[in-house]
Design a protein around this motif. Sequence first.
Motif, PDB file in Angstrom:
ATOM      1  N   LEU A   1    -143.825   7.832  25.426  1.00  0.00           N
ATOM      2  CA  LEU A   1    -143.638   6.800  24.407  1.00  0.00           C
ATOM      3  C   LEU A   1    -142.745   5.699  24.956  1.00  0.00           C
ATOM      4  CD1 LEU A   1    -142.848   9.120  21.363  1.00  0.00           C
ATOM      5  CD2 LEU A   1    -145.058   8.107  21.975  1.00  0.00           C
ATOM      6  N   ARG A   2    -142.929   4.484  24.439  1.00  0.00           N
ATOM      7  CA  ARG A   2    -142.044   3.391  24.816  1.00  0.00           C
ATOM      8  C   ARG A   2    -142.032   2.369  23.690  1.00  0.00           C
ATOM      9  NH1 ARG A   2    -144.838  -1.170  26.520  1.00  0.00           N
ATOM     10  NH2 ARG A   2    -147.015  -0.801  26.997  1.00  0.00           N
ATOM     11  N   TRP A   3    -140.987   1.576  23.684  1.00  0.00           N
ATOM     12  CA  TRP A   3    -140.894   0.482  22.716  1.00  0.00           C
ATOM     13  C   TRP A   3    -141.698  -0.705  23.229  1.00  0.00           C
ATOM     14  CZ3 TRP A   3    -139.340   1.342  18.054  1.00  0.00           C
ATOM     15  CH2 TRP A   3    -138.448   2.382  17.809  1.00  0.00           C
ATOM     16  N   TYR A   4    -142.602  -1.195  22.415  1.00  0.00           N
ATOM     17  CA  TYR A   4    -143.299  -2.446  22.693  1.00  0.00           C
ATOM     18  C   TYR A   4    -142.468  -3.581  22.121  1.00  0.00           C
ATOM     19  CZ  TYR A   4    -147.514  -5.161  23.698  1.00  0.00           C
ATOM     20  OH  TYR A   4    -148.412  -6.045  24.219  1.00  0.00           O
TER      21      TYR A   4
ATOM     22  N   ASP B   1    -130.418   4.972  12.453  1.00  0.00           N
ATOM     23  CA  ASP B   1    -130.079   6.388  12.599  1.00  0.00           C
ATOM     24  C   ASP B   1    -131.279   7.259  12.934  1.00  0.00           C
ATOM     25  OD1 ASP B   1    -131.279   6.268  10.101  1.00  0.00           O
ATOM     26  OD2 ASP B   1    -129.656   7.260   9.046  1.00  0.00           O
ATOM     27  N   TRP B   2    -132.492   6.741  12.769  1.00  0.00           N
ATOM     28  CA  TRP B   2    -133.691   7.506  13.083  1.00  0.00           C
ATOM     29  C   TRP B   2    -134.127   7.357  14.544  1.00  0.00           C
ATOM     30  CZ3 TRP B   2    -137.151   3.685  14.263  1.00  0.00           C
ATOM     31  CH2 TRP B   2    -137.032   2.466  13.581  1.00  0.00           C
ATOM     32  N   VAL B   3    -133.433   6.524  15.326  1.00  0.00           N
ATOM     33  CA  VAL B   3    -133.728   6.376  16.755  1.00  0.00           C
ATOM     34  C   VAL B   3    -132.867   7.385  17.512  1.00  0.00           C
ATOM     35  CG1 VAL B   3    -133.596   4.839  18.750  1.00  0.00           C
ATOM     36  CG2 VAL B   3    -134.359   3.937  16.545  1.00  0.00           C
ATOM     37  N   PRO B   4    -133.482   8.262  18.322  1.00  0.00           N
ATOM     38  CA  PRO B   4    -132.687   9.257  19.043  1.00  0.00           C
ATOM     39  C   PRO B   4    -131.830   8.622  20.139  1.00  0.00           C
ATOM     40  CG  PRO B   4    -134.974   9.349  19.749  1.00  0.00           C
ATOM     41  CD  PRO B   4    -134.915   8.375  18.605  1.00  0.00           C
ATOM     42  N   ALA B   5    -130.778   9.307  20.526  1.00  0.00           N
ATOM     43  CA  ALA B   5    -129.874   8.811  21.568  1.00  0.00           C
ATOM     44  C   ALA B   5    -130.513   8.902  22.954  1.00  0.00           C
ATOM     45  CB  ALA B   5    -128.574   9.599  21.542  1.00  0.00           C
ATOM     46  N   SER B   6    -131.419   9.873  23.146  1.00  0.00           N
ATOM     47  CA  SER B   6    -132.093  10.012  24.435  1.00  0.00           C
ATOM     48  C   SER B   6    -133.464  10.651  24.222  1.00  0.00           C
ATOM     49  CB  SER B   6    -131.261  10.867  25.393  1.00  0.00           C
ATOM     50  OG  SER B   6    -131.124  12.173  24.871  1.00  0.00           O
ATOM     51  N   GLY B   7    -134.338  10.464  25.202  1.00  0.00           N
ATOM     52  CA  GLY B   7    -135.674  11.048  25.136  1.00  0.00           C
ATOM     53  C   GLY B   7    -136.476  10.504  23.971  1.00  0.00           C
TER      54      GLY B   7
ATOM     55  N   ALA C   1    -136.017   6.863  22.433  1.00  0.00           N
ATOM     56  CA  ALA C   1    -134.666   6.287  22.501  1.00  0.00           C
ATOM     57  C   ALA C   1    -134.792   4.834  22.956  1.00  0.00           C
ATOM     58  CB  ALA C   1    -133.813   7.082  23.483  1.00  0.00           C
ATOM     59  N   LEU C   2    -133.744   4.066  22.761  1.00  0.00           N
ATOM     60  CA  LEU C   2    -133.762   2.668  23.199  1.00  0.00           C
ATOM     61  C   LEU C   2    -133.622   2.541  24.711  1.00  0.00           C
ATOM     62  CD1 LEU C   2    -131.630   0.986  20.394  1.00  0.00           C
ATOM     63  CD2 LEU C   2    -134.116   0.930  20.675  1.00  0.00           C
ATOM     64  N   ASP C   3    -133.049   3.548  25.363  1.00  0.00           N
ATOM     65  CA  ASP C   3    -132.851   3.520  26.812  1.00  0.00           C
ATOM     66  C   ASP C   3    -133.238   4.858  27.418  1.00  0.00           C
ATOM     67  OD1 ASP C   3    -131.577   0.893  27.047  1.00  0.00           O
ATOM     68  OD2 ASP C   3    -129.900   1.804  25.962  1.00  0.00           O
TER      69      ASP C   3
END
Length: 137
Positions: free
Chosen positions: A113-116, A15-21, A105-107
């Motif tokens: 920022l980005r997911w490693y 729930d702490w991951v935003p839907a966008s941006g 966000a995941l997408d």
Amino acid sequence: MTMTNAIHDADWQPDWVPASGHQLRVTGVHFDAVRIEGVRGELVAARLIEIADGDAGPVVCEATGLRWMYFLLAPGEVRRHEWPLGVQRFGGAGCRTITYIGIPALDGNTWPLRWYSEPTPESPYVDAELLRAVAGD
């Protein structure tokens, strides 16, 4: 540079991951964080991902500046461990300051920022003991 994008279930995300941006989240609430600078952070993340067979849990990378790597741990974990020099820790009871970490966000477009390594149902957080061992090498 190694980057994992674990295949994520479209119906699951913390729930702490935003839907966008991207959005700022307070450490110590949904997660604690350990921060390691630049190339050292990338090496630690790559080793952690290798040891975890590609599912190391959430690691956020900044694309600008000092290129910090943020390793997101379960709430309360950061204060349970001794961390090597150069590793900054955020969150947990007893902290006198409030720290915000940018979470992408995941997408979609999340620059800078980005997911490693993404959170997954099996690894919603980075394993603190494993991270401490890898960061201390």
